[in-house]
Design a protein around this motif. Structure first.
Motif, short mmCIF file in Angstrom:
data_model
loop_
_atom_site.label_atom_id
_atom_site.label_comp_id
_atom_site.label_asym_id
_atom_site.label_seq_id
_atom_site.Cartn_x
_atom_site.Cartn_y
_atom_site.Cartn_z
N MET A 1 48.07 24.77 56.67
CA MET A 1 47.77 26.13 56.18
C MET A 1 46.44 26.13 55.43
SD MET A 1 50.14 28.56 53.78
CE MET A 1 49.64 30.22 53.35
N SER A 2 45.54 27.07 55.77
CA SER A 2 44.22 27.10 55.15
C SER A 2 44.32 27.63 53.72
CB SER A 2 43.28 27.98 55.97
OG SER A 2 43.77 29.30 56.06
N ASP A 3 43.35 27.23 52.91
CA ASP A 3 43.31 27.70 51.53
C ASP A 3 43.02 29.20 51.48
OD1 ASP A 3 43.73 25.13 50.61
OD2 ASP A 3 41.59 24.67 50.52
N PRO A 4 43.57 29.91 50.50
CA PRO A 4 43.30 31.35 50.39
C PRO A 4 41.83 31.60 50.06
CG PRO A 4 44.44 30.56 48.44
CD PRO A 4 44.47 29.44 49.43
N ILE A 5 41.35 32.76 50.46
CA ILE A 5 39.97 33.15 50.14
C ILE A 5 39.87 33.40 48.65
CG2 ILE A 5 38.21 34.94 50.50
CD1 ILE A 5 39.44 35.33 53.30
N ARG A 6 38.88 32.79 48.02
CA ARG A 6 38.69 32.90 46.58
C ARG A 6 37.80 34.11 46.28
NH1 ARG A 6 35.66 29.23 44.93
NH2 ARG A 6 36.49 28.81 42.85
N VAL A 7 38.30 35.02 45.45
CA VAL A 7 37.64 36.31 45.22
C VAL A 7 37.39 36.53 43.72
CG1 VAL A 7 37.91 38.82 45.40
CG2 VAL A 7 38.62 37.35 47.29
N VAL A 8 36.24 37.10 43.41
CA VAL A 8 35.96 37.60 42.07
C VAL A 8 35.94 39.13 42.14
CG1 VAL A 8 34.14 37.90 40.32
CG2 VAL A 8 34.74 35.62 41.11
N LEU A 9 36.66 39.79 41.23
CA LEU A 9 36.71 41.26 41.17
C LEU A 9 35.76 41.75 40.08
CD1 LEU A 9 40.56 41.95 41.33
CD2 LEU A 9 38.91 42.05 43.20
N VAL A 10 34.88 42.68 40.45
CA VAL A 10 33.93 43.23 39.47
C VAL A 10 34.05 44.75 39.47
CG1 VAL A 10 31.53 43.36 38.74
CG2 VAL A 10 32.35 41.31 39.92
N ASP A 11 34.58 45.28 38.38
CA ASP A 11 34.73 46.73 38.22
C ASP A 11 34.89 47.00 36.72
OD1 ASP A 11 35.69 49.25 40.23
OD2 ASP A 11 36.26 49.44 38.11
N ASP A 12 34.31 48.09 36.23
CA ASP A 12 34.36 48.33 34.78
C ASP A 12 35.67 48.97 34.33
OD1 ASP A 12 33.71 50.69 36.07
OD2 ASP A 12 32.36 51.40 34.51
#
Length: 222
Positions: A1-12
Motif C-alpha cells: 500500500m502506497s503512503d498517503p499524499i502529504r498535504v499542508v492546508l493554508v487558509d485564514d
C-alpha cells in the motif's frame, strides 16, 4: 500500500481548515496548517509536503496572498526529491485571481464548491504532476498563456489523425473537464468519452491527461 499524499492546508479560517480535514479523512495525510503567508512559507519549508492546498486571499507577505506562498516556496522539494506542488482552493472564481496564482507556479485552481471526492481526486492529480482546474476556470488560464480557443494549425499531421469528435473531446479533457462533464457537454455517454480519450492518447502516443494538455497548448488548440 502506497503512503498517503502529504498535504499542508493554508487558509485564514481555522474552521474551514478543520472542515477540509474532516471531509478528506484518511484520503490524505495533513502534515501542517497555516493561516497566513509567512507561516505558510515556514511550514512548507519545514515539512516539505507533496501538495499545498491554499486559498488565494491570505494576510501577510507582500499582499499577493496565495501567490506569495507559491513564490516564497520556490525550489522546495519533497523528501523524495519531487517539487512541492500547489493547488489553489478558493471561493473566488475571478480571472485575475486564477491567473495570478498560476503565473506564480501553482498547478491548479478549484473553487470551494468542489465536492470532497472531487477535491481528493484533484489533490492526487496535482501530486502526480497534472494541471487541474474547475472547468470554467481553465479558459482563463489558456487565454492568459496565449492559447486561442478553436485555433487549429493549418498543417498538423498528428492532429489530422483525430476525428472531429475526438478533437472535441480532446479540447475539453485538456481544459480540465472530468469525463462526466465532457459527456454532459457533448451529449454522449461517459463510456463513449472514455473510448474517445483512449483513442486520442493512442493516436498521439501520449500517456496521461497532463501530456495531452501540454500537447494541446503547444499547438494553441484550446
Amino acid at each position: 500500500m502506497s503512503d498517503p499524499i502529504r498535504v499542508v492546508l493554508v487558509d485564514d479560517h481555522r474552521m474551514f481548515r478543520s472542515g477540509v480535514k474532516a471531509e478528506l479523512g484518511d484520503a490524505v495525510a495533513v502534515v501542517g496548517e497555516a493561516p497566513d503567508v509567512d507561516s505558510a512559507i515556514k511550514v512548507v519549508r519545514e515539512v516539505q509536503p507533496d501538495v499545498v492546498l491554499l486559498d488565494v486571499h491570505l494576510p501577510g507577505g507582500n499582499g499577493n496572498g496565495g501567490s506569495d506562498v507559491v513564490t516564497g516556496c520556490a525550489g522546495v522539494q519533497t523528501p523524495g526529491g519531487d517539487p512541492v506542488r500547489f493547488l489553489a482552493l478558493s471561493v473566488s472564481d475571478a480571472a485575475e485571481d486564477v491567473i495570478a496564482v498560476i503565473r506564480a507556479g501553482a498547478r491548479g485552481y478549484v473553487t470551494k464548491t468542489i465536492s470532497p471526492g472531487d477535491l481528493d481526486t484533484a489533490i492526487r492529480r496535482v501530486a502526480e504532476g497534472d494541471a487541474v482546474f474547475s472547468p470554467r476556470l481553465a479558459g482563463f488560464v489558456l487565454d492568459a498563456f496565449g492559447a486561442t480557443a478553436g485555433e487549429i494549425a493549418e498543417v498538423d499531421e498528428e492532429l489530422d489523425r483525430l476525428s472531429q469528435r475526438e478533437r472535441e473531446v480532446m479540447r475539453l479533457i485538456a481544459r480540465g473537464y472530468q469525463y462526466k462533464e465532457v459527456a454532459k457537454e457533448l451529449f454522449i455517454s461517459v463510456k463513449t468519452v472514455e473510448t474517445h480519450v483512449s483513442s486520442v492518447l493512442r493516436k498521439l502516443q501520449l500517456s496521461s491527461r497532463h501530456e495531452l494538455t501540454s500537447w494541446a497548448m503547444s499547438r494553441r488548440l484550446l
